[in-house]
Design a protein around this motif. Structure first.
Motif, mmCIF file in Angstrom:
data_model
loop_
_atom_site.group_PDB
_atom_site.id
_atom_site.type_symbol
_atom_site.label_atom_id
_atom_site.label_comp_id
_atom_site.label_asym_id
_atom_site.label_seq_id
_atom_site.Cartn_x
_atom_site.Cartn_y
_atom_site.Cartn_z
ATOM 1 N N ASP A 97 0.845 -1.185 0.000
ATOM 2 C CA ASP A 97 0.000 0.000 0.000
ATOM 3 C C ASP A 97 0.887 1.244 0.000
ATOM 4 O O ASP A 97 1.627 1.484 0.962
ATOM 5 C CB ASP A 97 -0.910 -0.021 1.238
ATOM 6 N N ILE A 98 0.836 1.991 -1.076
ATOM 7 C CA ILE A 98 1.633 3.212 -1.203
ATOM 8 C C ILE A 98 0.678 4.347 -1.573
ATOM 9 O O ILE A 98 -0.056 4.246 -2.552
ATOM 10 C CB ILE A 98 2.729 3.061 -2.283
ATOM 11 N N PRO A 99 0.675 5.404 -0.776
ATOM 12 C CA PRO A 99 -0.240 6.512 -1.079
ATOM 13 C C PRO A 99 0.163 7.234 -2.368
ATOM 14 O O PRO A 99 1.303 7.111 -2.834
ATOM 15 C CB PRO A 99 -0.101 7.430 0.132
ATOM 16 N N PRO A 100 -0.749 7.994 -2.943
ATOM 17 C CA PRO A 100 -0.429 8.781 -4.137
ATOM 18 C C PRO A 100 0.752 9.715 -3.865
ATOM 19 O O PRO A 100 0.897 10.244 -2.761
ATOM 20 C CB PRO A 100 -1.713 9.575 -4.389
ATOM 21 N N ILE A 101 1.555 9.896 -4.899
ATOM 22 C CA ILE A 101 2.767 10.715 -4.769
ATOM 23 C C ILE A 101 2.795 11.762 -5.874
ATOM 24 O O ILE A 101 2.520 11.471 -7.035
ATOM 25 C CB ILE A 101 4.036 9.840 -4.855
ATOM 26 N N ILE A 102 3.144 12.985 -5.480
ATOM 27 C CA ILE A 102 3.407 14.052 -6.448
ATOM 28 C C ILE A 102 4.880 14.415 -6.297
ATOM 29 O O ILE A 102 5.374 14.598 -5.179
ATOM 30 C CB ILE A 102 2.468 15.260 -6.237
ATOM 31 N N ILE A 103 5.585 14.457 -7.415
ATOM 32 C CA ILE A 103 7.041 14.639 -7.417
ATOM 33 C C ILE A 103 7.381 15.931 -8.160
ATOM 34 O O ILE A 103 6.872 16.174 -9.247
ATOM 35 C CB ILE A 103 7.734 13.450 -8.130
ATOM 36 N N PHE A 104 8.277 16.708 -7.571
ATOM 37 C CA PHE A 104 8.800 17.925 -8.206
ATOM 38 C C PHE A 104 10.323 17.823 -8.251
ATOM 39 O O PHE A 104 10.956 17.500 -7.242
ATOM 40 C CB PHE A 104 8.401 19.173 -7.407
ATOM 41 N N HIS A 105 10.897 18.095 -9.418
ATOM 42 C CA HIS A 105 12.355 18.014 -9.549
ATOM 43 C C HIS A 105 12.797 18.997 -10.632
ATOM 44 O O HIS A 105 12.166 19.105 -11.684
ATOM 45 C CB HIS A 105 12.776 16.591 -9.948
ATOM 46 N N GLY A 106 13.891 19.689 -10.375
ATOM 47 C CA GLY A 106 14.427 20.646 -11.338
ATOM 48 C C GLY A 106 15.200 19.980 -12.456
ATOM 49 O O GLY A 106 15.922 19.013 -12.229
ATOM 50 N N SER A 107 15.059 20.506 -13.652
ATOM 51 C CA SER A 107 15.759 19.942 -14.811
ATOM 52 C C SER A 107 17.264 20.194 -14.753
ATOM 53 O O SER A 107 18.032 19.512 -15.423
ATOM 54 C CB SER A 107 15.198 20.519 -16.109
ATOM 55 N N LYS A 108 17.694 21.155 -13.958
ATOM 56 C CA LYS A 108 19.123 21.506 -13.855
ATOM 57 C C LYS A 108 19.678 21.211 -12.463
ATOM 58 O O LYS A 108 20.625 21.861 -12.025
ATOM 59 C CB LYS A 108 19.316 22.983 -14.188
#
Length: 141
Positions: free
Chosen positions: A72-83
């Motif tokens: 069971d893994i909750p929903p994840i939102i990921i933010f990451h910079g291209s640089k």
């Protein structure tokens, strides 16, 4: 701060900002550090050891090893910079791909032109995405 007790303490959603995923692959993209040596952040994580010489210990810190269809893994939102020069963007891409492969809910946003913790992460558009995501997934008790 007023304590809210109409929400459960169960983790219902995860917001991930540029987190390492597989520490054995941190050097596969350009970064500002050598992540294989014992005094690197990931070397310290596994006991001040050389990551390349202690693969078994390093794999215990590999998030991908814990993502399975049955878990069971909750929903994840990921933010990451291209640089990002600290944690390569590929780390978040691996996490997102693994989550989708195991039928987990994952959304990824590449913040174009941003370095690790750059100002682009703290813009209204990003904050609103996070707010909407959490509002959707938080459950009242």
């Amino acid at each position: 701060m007023k304590w809210r007790n109409d929400y459960s303490d169960k983790v219902n959603a995860i917001v991930d900002f540029y987190g390492p995923t597989d520490i054995t692959k941190m050097n596969e993209a350009p970064t500002t550090a050598d992540y294989t040596v014992p005094d690197s952040p990931v070397g310290i994580l596994i006991g001040k050891l050389d990551v390349t010489k202690h693969e078994e210990k390093a794999q215990k810190a590999n998030v991908l090893n814990y993502i399975t269809k049955g878990r069971d893994i909750p929903p994840i939102i990921i933010f990451h910079g291209s640089k990002d020069r600290i944690v390569p963007f590929e780390q978040s891409a691996m996490l997102h791909e693994k989550l989708l492969a195991e039928n987990k809910e994952s959304i990824i946003y590449k913040i174009v032109g941003q370095d690790h913790c750059g100002p682009g992460f703290w813009q209204d558009e990003v904050i609103n995405l996070i707010d909407d995501f959490l509002e959707k997934h938080m459950k009242r008790i």
